[in-house]
Design a protein around this motif. Structure first.
Motif: not given
Length: 252
Positions: A35-47
């Motif tokens: 949220v705070t650093q706009d890190r992109i999660p791994y695909p499984r977490y994005r899903h």
């Protein structure tokens, strides 16, 4: 830079980084960094997050999928191509309308066929709106140059305007219904768009051919795809330039 879209999605769903972390079995600090650093999660977490907040991955993380991959996924969003709209089974229209739980969007010049083949359409839309479905109907302004031009191109001057006024007699029954917007646009349409949640029927407009005799694409939205989103964005652009079909009376 914070991911404001993700933060807003959490807030709208009553979630915190800690509660999301618990559901995903990850460290709360990891979610905080998303949220705070706009890190992109791994695909499984994005899903998983997209499913929890009921938003598209491409909306929450626009840079997560490359244009090339989005184009490949977009090819899989095409379920069926019909050579003509009249070839689309009536029961498909009926199923899409009746199963919609979040969105029903219609963008056309008139779309008169829809109320003709679905006699209970207006009653169904009222019921859907009462259940929380957001309904947006965008029809051509019968006095606009775009409608006049389209009617001439189909070889039937003034017929399109008459169709719009005819179909409005049906949609007038939705006036004042909460959750329903009926608006007029003056846009030159290259496609008519009918969206039902994450499925969509896109009716191409072909010069000199009435819409019933032009192709239709049946699309279903996939995470990371860009084809469905292209037409959804087109709908929103026309929506932003449209005007309410019913003018509210101003108290004296």
């Amino acid at each position: 830079m914070p991911n404001h879209r993700l933060r807003d999605a959490f807030l709208r769903n009553g979630l915190t980084p800690a509660s999301v972390a618990e559901r995903l079995d990850v460290d709360p600090k990891t979610v905080e960094r998303w949220v705070t650093q706009d890190r992109i999660p791994y695909p499984r977490y994005r899903h998983a997050i997209a499913a929890i907040v009921r938003e598209g991955e491409e909306y929450l993380w626009p840079d997560a999928v490359s244009p090339e991959k989005a184009a490949r996924i977009g090819q899989s969003e095409l379920i069926q191509l019909y050579s003509r709209r009249i070839a689309v089974p009536n029961d498909l229209w009926h199923r899409l309308i009746n199963r919609a739980e979040r969105h029903i969007d219609v963008l056309a010049y008139a779309g008169l066929f829809l109320v003709e083949q679905e006699p209970k359409l207006i009653d169904t839309l009222k019921e859907k709106a009462a259940a929380g479905v957001k309904i947006r109907i965008l029809l051509g302004d019968p006095d606009s140059d775009a409608v006049k031009r389209r009617s001439i191109e189909e070889g039937a001057p003034d017929v399109m305007a008459a169709k719009i006024r005819n179909v409005m007699q049906y949609y007038d029954r939705l006036q004042g219904v909460k959750g329903v917007e009926v608006r007029h646009h003056r846009t030159t349409l290259y496609n008519s768009i009918y969206r039902f949640d994450e499925e969509m029927l896109v009716n191409a407009h072909v010069l000199g051919f009435p819409a019933p005799h032009a192709p239709v694409m049946h699309l279903r939205k996939l995470a990371g795809g860009d084809l469905f989103g292209t037409y959804a964005d087109s709908f929103d652009r026309v929506m932003s330039a449209s005007d309410p079909a019913w003018v509210k009376e101003v108290a004296a």
